[in-house]
Design an enzyme around this catalytic site. Structure first.
Site, mmCIF file in Angstrom:
data_model
loop_
_atom_site.group_PDB
_atom_site.id
_atom_site.type_symbol
_atom_site.label_atom_id
_atom_site.label_comp_id
_atom_site.label_asym_id
_atom_site.label_seq_id
_atom_site.Cartn_x
_atom_site.Cartn_y
_atom_site.Cartn_z
ATOM 1 N N PHE A 42 -1.957 -7.229 -6.958
ATOM 2 C CA PHE A 42 -1.990 -7.733 -5.577
ATOM 3 C C PHE A 42 -0.682 -7.475 -4.847
ATOM 4 C CE2 PHE A 42 -4.727 -10.444 -8.148
ATOM 5 C CZ PHE A 42 -5.901 -10.375 -7.437
ATOM 6 N N TYR A 48 -0.117 1.634 6.310
ATOM 7 C CA TYR A 48 -0.608 0.646 5.337
ATOM 8 C C TYR A 48 -1.895 1.147 4.667
ATOM 9 C CZ TYR A 48 -3.137 -3.421 3.651
ATOM 10 O OH TYR A 48 -3.883 -4.276 2.877
#
Ligand code: UDP
Length: 324
Positions: free
Chosen positions: A71, A139
């Site tokens: 994560f 991103y």
């Protein structure tokens, strides 16, 4: 032992909690640059940085790792446009470091936080897994590049991965003991809740002239507890010897910005100022996931599909967070 990299963050901490409740042993590895130590109450914790191979090796030496959840990433789209180097180093290079150490220690299972941002401008809706992937910001590219790396490592080194592409993650668990808490908040639901609680003067709607039923953007809000159940199913799939997979994760229903604001007003019973302002650059009008593939293949189904229910769980956490 299951390794949770970035397990002190919003989604990682929820998965850590639920893995422990399901009887798994876990170790969280997190630099705490954006995570919260108090969100790592379950299992073991090691503070370290993925840019340091020795930090990573230390965890693999100390614990017998069977599978990894990853994560650890920066997630601000706007910031990634202004400072792409920060994103390519953290999200891409650091993940390569993690994979390098996994290979050294012969750990071949990873479940990865990917994103709807890997798709870019939708060509059709709902977005399924065969929809073209062409991100519109750094991103999204960092996440898509990692998906590509996984595919190549699968063929060459036998890596088995599940890439889970989240749409708009939100909400908190029933106990409201952990939840979304970003230093710089940019997401719609926590921002509206800040307006409701009086921490912000207003909430701005970015664009009211979109080709949608009420003119505001429609998004697919997926509850963090439903994300967690998908992660546990993905782990089981890999532990059972399953092949690599990519799945889109949304609740399958879209809600407009106005609908989310109305839901917050109803749930919180607070009045606050809503301003209508210009569009935010780079926002597609509608982003809705098709999650048929994971439903069919892993038997996943979301518990939280109604926006008021979702907002109520976020509100419970939001009030607690601000009391801390
Ligand atoms: N949004 C908004 N006002 C805000 C923040 C977000 O109108 O203060 C809108 C945004 O334009 C988008 C939706 O809410 O249509 C969800 O935005 P968010 O940043 O939460 O997630 P994204 O869909 O960009 O990943």
């Amino acid at each position: 032992m299951i390794l949770i990299v970035g397990g002190a963050g919003y989604i990682g901490s929820e998965i850590n909690k639920e893995l422990n409740e399901a009887g798994f042993q876990t170790v969280v590895f997190d630099s705490l640059v954006s995570g919260h130590k108090e969100a790592t109450k379950w299992g073991e914790f090691v503070q370290g940085d993925l840019n340091n191979l020795e930090d990573i090796r230390g965890v693999f030496k100390k614990y017998k790792i069977e599978a990894v959840f990853d994560f650890a990433a920066f997630i601000e789209v706007g910031e990634s446009v202004k400072d792409p180097q920060k994103y390519y180093f953290n999200n891409l290079v650091n993940t390569l470091n993690l994979l390098k150490v996994m290979k050294e220690f012969e750990v071949n299972k990873i479940i990865f936080s990917s994103t709807a941002a890997t798709f870019g401008e939708p060509k059709y809706t709902p977005i399924d897994e065969v929809h073209p992937q062409w991100p519109i910001n750094p991103y999204g590219w960092t996440k898509l590049m990692i998906e590509r790396v996984f595919a190549d490592y699968d063929v060459a080194y036998g890596l088995r991965y599940v890439a889970l592409r989240y749409f708009n993650a939100c909400g908190a668990n029933d106990e409201a003991d952990i939840g979304e808490d970003h230093a710089q908040e940019s997401h719609l639901i926590p921002l509206i809740l800040d307006a409701a609680i009086g921490k912000r003067e207003n909430i701005k709607i970015f664009g009211t002239d979109y080709p949608t039923p009420d003119g505001t953007c429609v998004r697919d809000y997926i509850h963090v507890v439903d994300l967690a159940s998908a992660h546990l199913l993905a782990l089981k799939h890999l532990m059972d010897g399953g092949e690599s997979k990519q799945y889109n994760l949304g609740n399958g229903k879209g809600f407009s910005v106005r609908e989310v604001i109305d839901a917050v007003k109803k749930v919180t019973e607070k009045e606050f100022t809503v301003l209508e302002v210009e569009r935010r650059p780079g926002d597609p009008p509608i982003l809705i996931a098709s999650s048929e593939k994971i439903r069919k293949e892993l038997g996943w189904s979301p518990k939280y599909t109604e926006i008021e229910e979702i907002v109520a769980t976020a509100w419970k956490w939001h009030q607690k967070k601000d009391d801390k």
